[in-house]
Design an enzyme around this catalytic site. Structure first.
Site, short mmCIF file in Angstrom:
data_model
loop_
_atom_site.label_atom_id
_atom_site.label_comp_id
_atom_site.label_asym_id
_atom_site.label_seq_id
_atom_site.Cartn_x
_atom_site.Cartn_y
_atom_site.Cartn_z
N THR A 1 -1.76 2.46 4.36
CA THR A 1 -1.12 3.77 4.26
C THR A 1 -0.48 4.15 5.58
O THR A 1 -1.12 4.02 6.62
CB THR A 1 -2.18 4.84 3.93
OG1 THR A 1 -2.65 4.59 2.62
CG2 THR A 1 -1.63 6.25 4.01
N ARG B 1 -6.07 9.38 -10.25
CA ARG B 1 -6.76 9.57 -8.97
C ARG B 1 -5.74 9.94 -7.87
O ARG B 1 -4.69 9.33 -7.74
CB ARG B 1 -7.51 8.30 -8.60
CG ARG B 1 -8.31 8.39 -7.29
CD ARG B 1 -7.54 7.85 -6.10
NE ARG B 1 -8.36 7.79 -4.89
CZ ARG B 1 -7.87 7.55 -3.68
NH1 ARG B 1 -6.57 7.32 -3.53
NH2 ARG B 1 -8.65 7.52 -2.64
N VAL B 2 -6.08 10.94 -7.11
CA VAL B 2 -5.26 11.34 -5.96
C VAL B 2 -6.15 11.24 -4.72
O VAL B 2 -7.30 11.67 -4.75
CB VAL B 2 -4.73 12.78 -6.14
CG1 VAL B 2 -4.08 13.28 -4.88
CG2 VAL B 2 -3.75 12.84 -7.31
N GLY B 3 -5.61 10.67 -3.67
CA GLY B 3 -6.40 10.52 -2.45
C GLY B 3 -6.13 11.63 -1.45
O GLY B 3 -5.60 12.69 -1.78
N ASP B 4 -6.45 11.34 -0.22
CA ASP B 4 -6.29 12.33 0.85
C ASP B 4 -4.85 12.44 1.35
O ASP B 4 -4.45 13.46 1.90
CB ASP B 4 -7.17 11.95 2.05
CG ASP B 4 -6.78 10.57 2.61
OD1 ASP B 4 -6.59 9.64 1.81
OD2 ASP B 4 -6.64 10.45 3.84
N THR C 1 1.60 6.89 0.57
CA THR C 1 0.74 5.78 0.13
C THR C 1 0.86 5.57 -1.38
O THR C 1 1.25 6.49 -2.11
CB THR C 1 -0.73 6.10 0.47
OG1 THR C 1 -1.52 4.95 0.24
CG2 THR C 1 -1.27 7.25 -0.35
N SER D 1 0.81 -1.22 0.00
CA SER D 1 0.00 0.00 0.00
C SER D 1 0.85 1.27 0.00
O SER D 1 0.30 2.37 0.03
CB SER D 1 -0.89 0.04 1.24
OG SER D 1 -1.71 -1.09 1.30
N GLY E 1 -9.86 7.75 0.97
CA GLY E 1 -9.46 9.15 0.95
C GLY E 1 -10.53 10.12 0.51
O GLY E 1 -10.56 11.27 0.96
N THR F 1 -6.27 7.46 7.52
CA THR F 1 -6.11 6.33 6.62
C THR F 1 -7.50 5.86 6.22
O THR F 1 -8.48 6.17 6.88
CB THR F 1 -5.29 5.21 7.30
OG1 THR F 1 -5.12 4.13 6.37
CG2 THR F 1 -5.97 4.68 8.54
N GLY F 2 -7.56 5.13 5.13
CA GLY F 2 -8.86 4.65 4.67
C GLY F 2 -9.25 5.31 3.37
O GLY F 2 -8.40 5.80 2.61
C1 SD4 Z 1 -6.14 6.89 -0.17
N1 SD4 Z 1 -6.16 7.15 2.20
O1 SD4 Z 1 -5.43 6.98 -1.16
C2 SD4 Z 1 -5.51 6.46 1.12
C3 SD4 Z 1 -5.58 4.98 1.21
C4 SD4 Z 1 -5.24 4.44 2.56
O2 SD4 Z 1 -4.59 2.79 3.91
O3 SD4 Z 1 -5.27 5.09 3.55
N2 SD4 Z 1 -4.92 3.26 2.67
O4 SD4 Z 1 -7.36 7.10 -0.19
#
Ligand code: SD4
Length: 335
Positions: free
Chosen positions: A197, A225-228, A215, A95, A251, A248-249
């Site tokens: 992450t 795609r870009v996450g948080d 991450t 990850s 995003g 985490t999780g």
């Molecule tokens: C995301 N928050 O790219 C990240 C993924 C993540 O543990 O936290 N994974 O959305």
């Protein structure tokens, strides 16, 4: 009677429960009745828990690297960079960084950000071919006039600053992705089981707080795609006066709620880290169908109190204090 500082240290060391609610944070309430702004009081009492390292998920090796940096006299910033570089370089950690799961087109694209005690921040998003995006994020912070660089521009910046271009897709990750292609109908998934992450917060011997988050993002995400995780205020936020938080999780949910900023802001208003994480997660729960998604928050305040909370069960975090490392299960909304 134990004095408060000693009690905090002992309760953390004992590892029985995270110190949840000692009511130490001074509420930052303005009593101003007129128009002139009233200065908001800041927490000046330094942390009893220091040096201190905390990170999302089961990451003892990362914490050990961060602790080693602190032991050598490094700053919290040095510590979080050194710490999160461990999973970035680990091909078994799928990850983060090298060995991370690719997007649905088979490209490993990385997101990372870092923030220091002065409020400086650096971030890279959608970065390919560089094993340590956190170090590029730090370079953005320290060597560029910007906060965030993305994609090709981030890669060009990294190469210009001496980072090596390499392939990050390991045979194992490629094999899994090819298997996924056979059945998934090319549909990006937000699988709650696939989160690792790393977000890390450290307090150094001066009591300064810094944080890092890195991450490869959601597995098999849409290209671009870009996450948080690289977004300051979403995946990470540090306010050295009050504390730091990371997420985490999924995003998308963290970004929509400015999650980490919210957690720190709630601490500023007097919540303990635990209360702040719970409130931030509950805001998501209130508005979303949360049955199939995971979001977890982790926070530490200036006194070294910490807390964590997630929507689903299964979120844990790693805490290192005085050479003792513990992996602790976070409380969750769904039991
Ligand atoms: C995301 N928050 O790219 C990240 C993924 C993540 O543990 O936290 N994974 O959305």
């Amino acid at each position: 009677m134990l004095d408060r500082r000693r009690f905090l240290t002992l309760s953390s060391l004992a590892g029985l429960i995270p110190p949840l609610s000692f009511g130490l944070a001074k509420p930052a309430i303005s009593t101003n009745k007129g128009n002139a702004p009233t200065p908001v009081p800041s927490i000046t009492e330094p942390s009893a828990n220091r040096p201190f390292v905390i990170s999302t998920w089961n990451q003892p090796k990362a914490n050990a690297a961060a602790q080693a940096a602190l032991n050598k006299g490094g700053s919290a910033l040095d510590a979080v960079e050194a710490g999160v570089k461990v999973p970035e370089a680990d091909p078994e950690d799928m990850s983060v960084g090298y060995g991370g799961r690719p997007d649905r087109d088979g490209h490993v694209t990385l997101d990372a950000c870092i923030m220091d005690e002065k409020g400086n921040a650096g971030s890279v998003t959608f970065l390919e071919h560089i094993k340590h995006p956190i170090s590029v994020a730090r370079a953005v912070m320290e060597k560029s006039p910007h906060v965030m660089l993305s994609g090709e521009g981030a890669l060009a910046f990294a190469l210009a600053n001496g980072f090596k271009k390499e392939s990050l897709l390991t045979p194992k990750a490629e094999k899994e992705w090819r298997e996924w292609l056979k059945t998934a109908k090319y549909k990006p998934v937000a699988n709650i089981e696939r989160h690792d992450t790393i977000g890390m917060l450290a307090i150094d011997s001066k009591g300064n707080i810094s944080g890092a988050c890195t991450t490869s993002g959601l597995a098999y995400k849409m290209r671009g795609r870009v996450g948080d995780s690289p977004i300051i205020g979403a995946g990470l936020f540090v306010d050295n006066e009050f504390g730091g938080a990371c997420a985490t999780g999924l995003g998308e949910l963290v970004m929509r709620t400015c999650g980490s900023f919210l957690v720190v802001e709630l601490m500023r208003q007097g919540r303990t880290p635990q209360q702040a994480c719970e409130e931030a997660a509950l805001r998501i729960v209130k508005k979303q169908d949360f049955t199939d998604i995971q979001v977890g928050f982790l926070a530490v305040n200036k006194q070294g109190e910490y807390g964590a909370f997630s929507i689903q069960t299964g979120f844990n975090y790693t805490m290192t204090l005085n050479k003792v490392t513990q992996v602790i299960d976070a409380k969750s909304y769904l039991k």
